[in-house]
Design a protein around this motif. Sequence first.
Motif, PDB file in Angstrom:
ATOM      1  N   TYR A 180       0.876  -1.181   0.000  1.00 52.07           N
ATOM      2  CA  TYR A 180       0.000   0.000   0.000  1.00 52.07           C
ATOM      3  C   TYR A 180       0.907   1.223   0.000  1.00 52.07           C
ATOM      4  O   TYR A 180       1.690   1.426   0.939  1.00 52.07           O
ATOM      5  N   PHE A 181       0.826   2.023  -1.051  1.00 52.14           N
ATOM      6  CA  PHE A 181       1.672   3.212  -1.189  1.00 52.14           C
ATOM      7  C   PHE A 181       0.882   4.424  -0.695  1.00 52.14           C
ATOM      8  O   PHE A 181      -0.031   4.886  -1.384  1.00 52.14           O
ATOM      9  N   LEU A 182       1.225   4.917   0.479  1.00 50.85           N
ATOM     10  CA  LEU A 182       0.505   6.051   1.056  1.00 50.85           C
ATOM     11  C   LEU A 182       1.113   7.353   0.528  1.00 50.85           C
ATOM     12  O   LEU A 182       2.287   7.645   0.759  1.00 50.85           O
ATOM     13  N   HIS A 183       0.298   8.101  -0.203  1.00 52.18           N
ATOM     14  CA  HIS A 183       0.742   9.344  -0.834  1.00 52.18           C
ATOM     15  C   HIS A 183       0.131  10.551  -0.134  1.00 52.18           C
ATOM     16  O   HIS A 183      -1.001  10.479   0.348  1.00 52.18           O
ATOM     17  N   PRO A 184       0.828  11.679  -0.157  1.00 52.53           N
ATOM     18  CA  PRO A 184       0.208  12.923   0.298  1.00 52.53           C
ATOM     19  C   PRO A 184      -0.829  13.407  -0.714  1.00 52.53           C
ATOM     20  O   PRO A 184      -0.873  12.937  -1.849  1.00 52.53           O
ATOM     21  N   ASN A 185      -1.667  14.366  -0.295  1.00 49.40           N
ATOM     22  CA  ASN A 185      -2.588  15.008  -1.225  1.00 49.40           C
ATOM     23  C   ASN A 185      -1.778  15.617  -2.372  1.00 49.40           C
ATOM     24  O   ASN A 185      -0.639  16.058  -2.174  1.00 49.40           O
ATOM     25  N   PRO A 186      -2.343  15.662  -3.592  1.00 45.09           N
ATOM     26  CA  PRO A 186      -1.561  16.111  -4.760  1.00 45.09           C
ATOM     27  C   PRO A 186      -0.979  17.516  -4.644  1.00 45.09           C
ATOM     28  O   PRO A 186       0.019  17.822  -5.297  1.00 45.09           O
ATOM     29  N   ASP A 187      -1.579  18.386  -3.802  1.00 39.65           N
ATOM     30  CA  ASP A 187      -1.090  19.770  -3.722  1.00 39.65           C
ATOM     31  C   ASP A 187      -0.098  20.011  -2.582  1.00 39.65           C
ATOM     32  O   ASP A 187       0.346  21.140  -2.370  1.00 39.65           O
ATOM     33  N   VAL A 188       0.277  18.955  -1.849  1.00 41.11           N
ATOM     34  CA  VAL A 188       1.235  19.130  -0.741  1.00 41.11           C
ATOM     35  C   VAL A 188       2.613  19.461  -1.307  1.00 41.11           C
ATOM     36  O   VAL A 188       3.110  18.785  -2.214  1.00 41.11           O
ATOM     37  N   MET A 189       3.225  20.518  -0.768  1.00 39.99           N
ATOM     38  CA  MET A 189       4.578  20.893  -1.202  1.00 39.99           C
ATOM     39  C   MET A 189       5.609  20.093  -0.403  1.00 39.99           C
ATOM     40  O   MET A 189       5.483  19.971   0.817  1.00 39.99           O
ATOM     41  N   LEU A 190       6.612  19.591  -1.082  1.00 43.96           N
ATOM     42  CA  LEU A 190       7.596  18.706  -0.452  1.00 43.96           C
ATOM     43  C   LEU A 190       8.871  19.460  -0.055  1.00 43.96           C
ATOM     44  O   LEU A 190       9.974  18.945  -0.190  1.00 43.96           O
ATOM     45  N   ASP A 191       8.718  20.691   0.433  1.00 47.21           N
ATOM     46  CA  ASP A 191       9.888  21.464   0.856  1.00 47.21           C
ATOM     47  C   ASP A 191      10.357  20.970   2.223  1.00 47.21           C
ATOM     48  O   ASP A 191       9.533  20.718   3.109  1.00 47.21           O
ATOM     49  N   PRO A 192      11.674  20.823   2.425  1.00 48.86           N
ATOM     50  CA  PRO A 192      12.172  20.321   3.709  1.00 48.86           C
ATOM     51  C   PRO A 192      11.649  21.137   4.894  1.00 48.86           C
ATOM     52  O   PRO A 192      11.617  22.361   4.856  1.00 48.86           O
ATOM     53  N   LEU A 193      11.251  20.406   5.931  1.00 43.42           N
ATOM     54  CA  LEU A 193      10.690  21.028   7.135  1.00 43.42           C
ATOM     55  C   LEU A 193      11.787  21.717   7.938  1.00 43.42           C
ATOM     56  O   LEU A 193      12.889  21.166   8.094  1.00 43.42           O
ATOM     57  N   PRO A 194      11.487  22.898   8.501  1.00 37.87           N
ATOM     58  CA  PRO A 194      12.494  23.575   9.326  1.00 37.87           C
ATOM     59  C   PRO A 194      12.978  22.715  10.494  1.00 37.87           C
ATOM     60  O   PRO A 194      14.143  22.799  10.890  1.00 37.87           O
ATOM     61  N   GLN A 195      12.082  21.845  11.020  1.00 38.92           N
ATOM     62  CA  GLN A 195      12.464  20.963  12.148  1.00 38.92           C
ATOM     63  C   GLN A 195      13.564  19.977  11.753  1.00 38.92           C
ATOM     64  O   GLN A 195      14.204  19.387  12.630  1.00 38.92           O
ATOM     65  N   CYS A 196      13.760  19.784  10.442  1.00 41.03           N
ATOM     66  CA  CYS A 196      14.722  18.784   9.966  1.00 41.03           C
ATOM     67  C   CYS A 196      15.966  19.415   9.338  1.00 41.03           C
ATOM     68  O   CYS A 196      16.766  18.727   8.707  1.00 41.03           O
ATOM     69  N   ILE A 197      16.103  20.724   9.503  1.00 40.62           N
ATOM     70  CA  ILE A 197      17.276  21.425   8.957  1.00 40.62           C
ATOM     71  C   ILE A 197      18.132  21.899  10.127  1.00 40.62           C
ATOM     72  O   ILE A 197      17.615  22.453  11.095  1.00 40.62           O
ATOM     73  N   SER A 198      19.418  21.635  10.058  1.00 38.96           N
ATOM     74  CA  SER A 198      20.327  22.030  11.143  1.00 38.96           C
ATOM     75  C   SER A 198      21.717  22.252  10.561  1.00 38.96           C
ATOM     76  O   SER A 198      21.957  22.007   9.377  1.00 38.96           O
ATOM     77  N   ALA A 199      22.624  22.686  11.412  1.00 41.54           N
ATOM     78  CA  ALA A 199      24.010  22.869  10.962  1.00 41.54           C
ATOM     79  C   ALA A 199      24.595  21.542  10.477  1.00 41.54           C
ATOM     80  O   ALA A 199      25.349  21.486   9.497  1.00 41.54           O
TER      81      ALA A 199
END
Length: 311
Positions: free
Chosen positions: A266-285
């Motif tokens: 089962y391939f769970l996909h986001p809604n077609p209009d969801v933007m896949l930009d990296p989340l600020p919570q996952c960006i660090s030095a």
Amino acid sequence: MKKVPTLDIRRYDTDREAFVAELGAAYREFGFCCISGHGITAQLIDGAYDAFQRFFALPTETKMKYHIPGSGGARGYTPFKIETAKDSRYPDLKEFWHIGREIDRNSSFAEVMPPNIWPAEAPGFREFGYELFESLDLLGNRVLRALALHIGLPETWFDDKIDQGNSILRPIHYPPIQAENIPNVRAGAHEDINFITLLVGASAEGLEVLTREGEWLPITTEGDAIVVNIGDMLQRLTNHVYPSTTHRVVNPQNANARKPRYSVPYFLHPNPDVMLDPLPQCISADNPCRYDTPISSHEYLMQRLREIKLI
């Protein structure tokens, strides 16, 4: 030897903090985890497999009635040797069917999410198939809630981003291997495109995941466990905190190579209009942003379907 862990999702309700920590650690390490205690009954899984196997046993000309050329296999039947893993010389040795989400045909997504078609010749296919679709959709939502907490997002962060997702249930039939001189891989090494994939009840061994150390690790499940892995869209959204791991399906090195193999991811996909930009919570030095071009999940999906020769 390393092993992809099996975790009981009931602990999300009884032992949440520890469960979220263990689940997050498994995904950071392997991009894969086996989930038990999910409550999807054996009767539903067995009933669905039985209906799917009856469909694949039908004559080719009957199955081809449900093949929609030019649709990228979005719904209905895709025959053997069409899909090809990205950069692979050989097409995959499989035939499959796609069941998608039933949405309001007035929805703004109706243009990119076609209606389902159902094979009249396979009793129970529609009933079992769509119930399994919905059950795995709910389970996937629970897994994503735990993954959201692990990276410091609100528990329900994903909920309104997947409720109209272009998700797919894909019953697959890998035929028995007859010839000796064909490639040793039923499905070439690849990563999945979507947010997460839930694989229920693979009927034979063969699934292998590539570890960080570059070794192929077989995955075998115990009891009712379902294999759940990260796809490329979630890898991109989380800036690779959750890795989308390369995996493949190899021919068993025993008599099982002469048996058909069935599996139902089962391939769970986001809604077609969801933007896949990296989340600020996952960006660090230590983990600087890896992507600077915005892309929607639908654009990303189209790009990838071209690469694997489905469109």
